[in-house]
Scaffold this active site. Structure first.
Site, short mmCIF file in Angstrom:
data_model
loop_
_atom_site.label_atom_id
_atom_site.label_comp_id
_atom_site.label_asym_id
_atom_site.label_seq_id
_atom_site.Cartn_x
_atom_site.Cartn_y
_atom_site.Cartn_z
N GLU B 44 0.83 -1.20 0.00
CA GLU B 44 0.00 0.00 0.00
C GLU B 44 0.87 1.25 0.00
O GLU B 44 1.86 1.35 0.74
CB GLU B 44 -0.90 0.04 1.24
CG GLU B 44 -1.77 1.31 1.24
CD GLU B 44 -2.51 1.56 2.55
OE1 GLU B 44 -2.40 0.73 3.47
OE2 GLU B 44 -3.20 2.59 2.63
N ASP B 109 9.13 5.71 15.36
CA ASP B 109 9.04 7.13 15.11
C ASP B 109 9.38 7.84 16.42
O ASP B 109 8.75 7.61 17.44
CB ASP B 109 7.59 7.47 14.69
CG ASP B 109 7.41 8.94 14.37
OD1 ASP B 109 6.33 9.29 13.87
OD2 ASP B 109 8.32 9.75 14.61
N ASP B 111 9.84 11.57 18.08
CA ASP B 111 9.38 12.91 17.79
C ASP B 111 9.83 13.85 18.90
O ASP B 111 9.57 13.58 20.07
CB ASP B 111 7.86 12.85 17.73
CG ASP B 111 7.27 14.05 17.08
OD1 ASP B 111 6.30 13.87 16.34
OD2 ASP B 111 7.79 15.16 17.31
N LEU B 317 3.91 4.93 7.07
CA LEU B 317 4.98 5.84 7.48
C LEU B 317 5.57 6.50 6.25
O LEU B 317 5.67 5.90 5.17
CB LEU B 317 6.04 5.05 8.26
CG LEU B 317 7.08 5.90 9.02
CD1 LEU B 317 6.40 6.71 10.11
CD2 LEU B 317 8.14 5.01 9.63
#
Lengths: 506, 419
Positions: B44, B109, B111, B317
């Site tokens: 995808e 991830d 952040d 992502l």
């Protein structure tokens, strides 16, 4: 599996063939059994395993799991029921075979509901844990290998290299010397519960797991596999149940009560109707006490309550005539028309005494039956208060019964752990002032019988007072005279039955 | 460097996707030798277009189709998702429940916003050189664990383009890991626990797990410069009160007094360490000795992962080399050999490399007149811009991945005795 009607000789295998079938005293039940078996053996094996699992449950709440008492008592149980448990014994084929087959039979019975599955898995896990705990060290490796588990014990050199790290990671090691413990190297993904909480040392994709923690992993694996297997079994159940030889057995197995049925206690006619109120507060288990109270207050009970209470009363000795009188009196107080009672309700009472229709003399319900079937809904008073009452309501009820707060919290803890019958045992102990009730409660009539035994001085009581205080009993002089004479007659009949019952209750 | 103006994005993207996006390499990461049939076709992709229009369940037959679509749609952002049981763009035709995400790389991830409670220089989406060290430490700590504890060999770290970093773990064994195991990995890697209402977010037990011990050792290398100098966490009463909140009450008075007497964070920290080793504490929750020191260091420096990104197999992502619509920066791979030297403020922006390309093209046109194909152009194009070195890092990563896959294939075929 093939099922044969009647008896059939079992095939006898050559010795080494037999050993090859069951190389260990325990197993993960990955392969179903094959071969022929008679219906009688099928039934007996199933009943024996139910007995075993019930013992596992009882011992598990009476003693700390893994303690010496727990281990020795459990071993005695397993041995008594002739199931496998230990390696290096003679003639291990038969017990292992019994173990194998009985497990699979019970899957058929216990896959049918979430509650049954949970119970079955829990006891089977405890049983497996016990058997694993008595497995000698040298057998562990071969057992794991044969069960296709990728668990390799690491060498001593490998252990020493990582000693600091392993000791710092594994809480289960405590102050133990690492040289004495086996450590296993397994792919990290197989040790999810350990590594996610950083409870194990990881290196290069492998978890270094001490033996104690391996057991937790194995049990987890077992639980997952068994859970899946039960789900699958439930799906193919209709096909099995369509076999009419098996259907009745399987339907009753999970609700099976394997003790006394209290249908005829030889004390028929020894209880008079005017004793019932006081007996209900002194010797009735909470489930029946609650039903009696509801009947007195509402002058009515719904079907479920009538069945559960009615059969209980039969079990404590009410005759058919007494029962008819008892119910009719109460229902009439509730403004029921006497004719309506005769037409609608008396038939059912006679039916339950075996005087109508099929003429089955219905036996009073066991605790298991009450707990597992026909849960009460709004407006019902039957069921088991420990199972079916909201914990807060239960607390209030216990407070009303004058149970001390410490006792209440013990009981509520047991309820939280789903040990309903043990909770009731505790209730018995508190209301009769004994430390240990001395029996494993599985039937309301048993509660009554044991209570009467104590109250008539048949057992030693802990405290001085013979009669426990109960708030509801307000015996008038007249009443107590009748009660004691009734008790006296109960006594004599009880004594007659004592011996036989003792054996059965062992 | 050309200043990035988001208004120019559409034009810049057009050029970027046509001439600069290292298509072949990114595609190779997604497909490649030895993969199950239809791997790429079942992958995808999602596009975020101008005006925040978001399109999911994009899938393509081959690289060239994806390219064409990108050039047509000009997406502001490209995300990569899971490999599904069916072609994602046909998921509506599949029987309910049959369309399942089957595999995906393990991703992380990190952040900077998640550190707002412990950084004094910036907050929210802002970053600066003083707080970037947090990312440096995070990469070292997490990467070490992924490599040494979990045995993962193929780890790609990528700058997110604004305020953080991503990690893609592409080992074959990892792609099929369940959601539960992925969550478990994040849990293993987590030490800082609690939200806004929790003051003390790190509690160490007496036994220190090797993962925690090794992470503390990494933090020690950076702590002085980062926390005591750059962040100056004990600069004044306002800032040191926050540290005192992590320390047993019995020590507060003494520390308040002595902090007044010292002149800088370094001195105050030394004093705190000494005070901690002296303190005797009976309470179970309050600790003393080095544990106290480590708990503070971990709370201020240890990586904070977003579990939701890692645990879902179907989580999307941002693709490497994607452009960040707000900053214009390219999501470039980070060279693991040079983590400490990585400076997010020198990462090329789309405007800067488009500008570079203009300059180069003009020069080249003057040199030769040959009509060469677009693709050939492209393979030379980005190599000539400041994007070049980053693509090299990526290529090296892919080469290792490829070697490893081929090695696996050989092993498998040996076992099967294929010749």
């Amino acid at each position: 599996m093939q099922f044969l009607g009647g008896n059939r000789r079992k095939l006898r295998l050559a010795d080494d063939q037999r050993n090859a079938c069951y190389p260990h005293s325990l197993q993960f039940y990955l392969q179903p059994p094959s071969g022929n078996i008679s219906l009688i053996e099928f039934e007996n094996l199933a009943i024996d395993r139910v007995k075993l699992l019930k013992s596992v449950e009882n011992l598990g709440v009476s003693y700390v799991k893994g303690s010496e008492q727990y281990q020795s008592k459990l071993e005695a149980e397993v041995r008594k029921l002739k199931f496998s448990y230990r390696e290096n014994l003679e003639d291990e084929y038969e017990p292992r075979r019994r173990d194998h087959i009985s497990h699979f039979i019970l899957r058929l019975a216990y896959c049918q509901s979430e509650e049954l599955r949970r119970w079955f898995i829990q006891q089977e896990m405890d049983l497996l844990r016990f058997r694993f705990s008595i497995l000698p060290k040298d057998k562990i490796q071969s057992f794991l290998k044969d069960s296709h588990l990728q668990f390799e014990a690491i060498s001593d050199e490998e252990k020493t290299l990582r000693e600091q790290d392993i000791m710092a990671s594994s809480h289960s090691l405590g102050g133990v010397q690492l040289e004495l413990e086996s450590v296993y190297k397994i792919p990290f993904a197989d040790a999810l519960d350990l590594f996610r909480g950083r409870k194990v040392y990881l290196e290069n994709g492998f978890a270094y797991v001490p033996l104690k923690d391996i057991v937790a992993i194995i049990l987890n694996e077992f639980r997952t596999k068994l859970s899946k297997a039960l789900a699958l079994t439930a799906r193919s159940l209709p096909a099995v149940q369509s076999d009419e030889r098996l259907q009745p057995l399987l339907n009753h197995l999970s609700h099976s009560y394997t003790g006394q049925d209290y249908s005829t206690q030889g004390n028929v006619g020894k209880v008079s109707l005017d004793q019932i109120d006081s007996l209900s507060t002194k010797s009735f288990p909470p489930c029946m006490r609650q039903l009696h109270k509801a009947l007195r207050e509402n002058h009515h009970l719904r079907h479920g309550g009538r069945m559960q209470y009615g059969l209980f009363l039969k079990g404590i000795g009410l005759t058919l005539e007494q029962a008819l009188q008892f119910w009719k009196q109460e229902f009439i107080r509730g403004k029921m028309d006497p004719d309506k009672f005769d037409k609608g309700y008396s038939y059912n009472i006679r039916h339950s005494f075996g005087k109508e229709g099929k003429r089955t003399d219905y036996t009073p319900y066991s605790c298991l039956k009450i707990i597992l079937t026909n849960p009460p809904s709004q407006g019902d008073y039957h069921g088991c208060p420990f199972r079916h009452s909201d914990p807060e309501l239960l607390r209030q009820k216990l407070q009303a019964y004058k149970i001390p707060p410490s006792g209440i919290s013990q009981i509520l803890d047991l309820v939280k752990g789903t040990h309903y019958q043990v909770a009731c045992q505790k209730f018995f102990e508190m209301t009769h002032n004994v430390d240990d009730c001395g029996f494993s409660l599985s039937h309301p009539n048993q509660f009554f019988f044991e209570s009467q035994r104590i109250l008539s001085g048949g057992k030693d009581v802990k405290k001085e007072s013979v009669q426990p205080e109960t708030p509801q009993s307000k015996p008038s002089v007249q009443r107590s005279k009748d009660a004691s004479s009734a008790l006296a007659s109960l006594n004599s009949s009880l004594e007659m039955d004592l011996e036989g019952l003792e054996e059965l209750l062992q | 460097m050309e200043v990035f103006d988001p208004v120019e994005l559409p034009e810049l993207l057009k050029l970027y996707y046509r001439r600069l996006f290292p298509m072949a390499e990114v595609m190779e990461a997604g497909s490649g030798v030895g993969m199950v049939k239809n791997y790429f076709q079942h992958r995808e992709f999602s596009f975020t277009l101008k005006d925040d229009i978001y399109i999911r369940y994009q899938s393509f037959n081959n690289q060239s189709d994806l390219e064409k679509e990108m050039q047509k749609m000009n997406p502001y952002k490209i995300d990569i998702g899971a490999v599904y049981s069916h072609r994602p763009n046909q998921h509506n035709t599949v029987k309910l429940g049959a369309f399942q995400a089957q595999e995906k790389e393990l991703v992380f991830d990190i952040d900077m916003t998640d550190y707002d409670d412990v950084r004094r220089c910036c907050s929210s989406a802002d970053i600066c050189s003083k707080c970037w060290t947090l990312m440096t430490m995070a990469i070292h700590i997490i990467d070490r664990a992924l490599k040494e504890d979990f045995g993962f060999k193929h780890r790609l770290w990528v700058y997110s383009g604004r305020r953080g970093v991503h990690c893609w773990v592409c080992d074959e064994s990892v792609r099929k890991l369940s959601s539960a195991v992925r969550s478990g990995i994040v849990e293993y890697l987590s030490v800082v626990k609690g939200g806004q209402d929790v003051k003390k977010k790190v509690h160490l037990s007496e036994k220190i797990h090797p993962f925690v011990r090794k992470s503390i050792n990494i933090i020690k290398k950076y702590f002085e410069d980062y926390a005591l100098v750059d962040q100056d966490i004990l600069e004044n009463k306002e800032s040191w009160d926050k540290i005192l909140a992590l320390v047993p009450e019995t020590m507060h008075d003494e520390l308040q007094q002595s902090f007044q007497k010292h002149h800088n964070s370094l001195q105050r920290w030394e004093h705190l360490k000494k005070a901690a080793s002296r303190c005797q504490n009976n309470s179970k929750n309050d600790k003393c000795g080095p544990w106290l020191e480590w708990e503070i260091m971990l709370q201020y420096c240890f990586p904070r992962l977003d579990i939701n990104v890692s645990k879902g197999i179907n989580h999307l992502l941002k693709s490497p080399f994607s452009v960040h619509p707000k900053t214009g920066r390219i999501s470039v791979p980070i060279d693991l050999q040079k983590v400490d030297q990585f400076d997010p403020f020198t990462v090329p922006t789309i405007s800067s490399i488009c500008h570079e390309l203009d300059v180069i093209s003009t020069k080249e046109e003057e040199k030769e007149n040959g009509a060469e194909s677009d693709i050939k152009h492209r393979t030379r194009d980005y190599k000539k811009t400041s994007l070049g070195p980053f693509v090299k890092v990526f290529e090296q990563f892919l080469e290792n991945l490829d070697k490893s896959r081929k090695g696996e294939l050989l092993k498998k075929s040996d076992l099967q005795k294929d010749f």
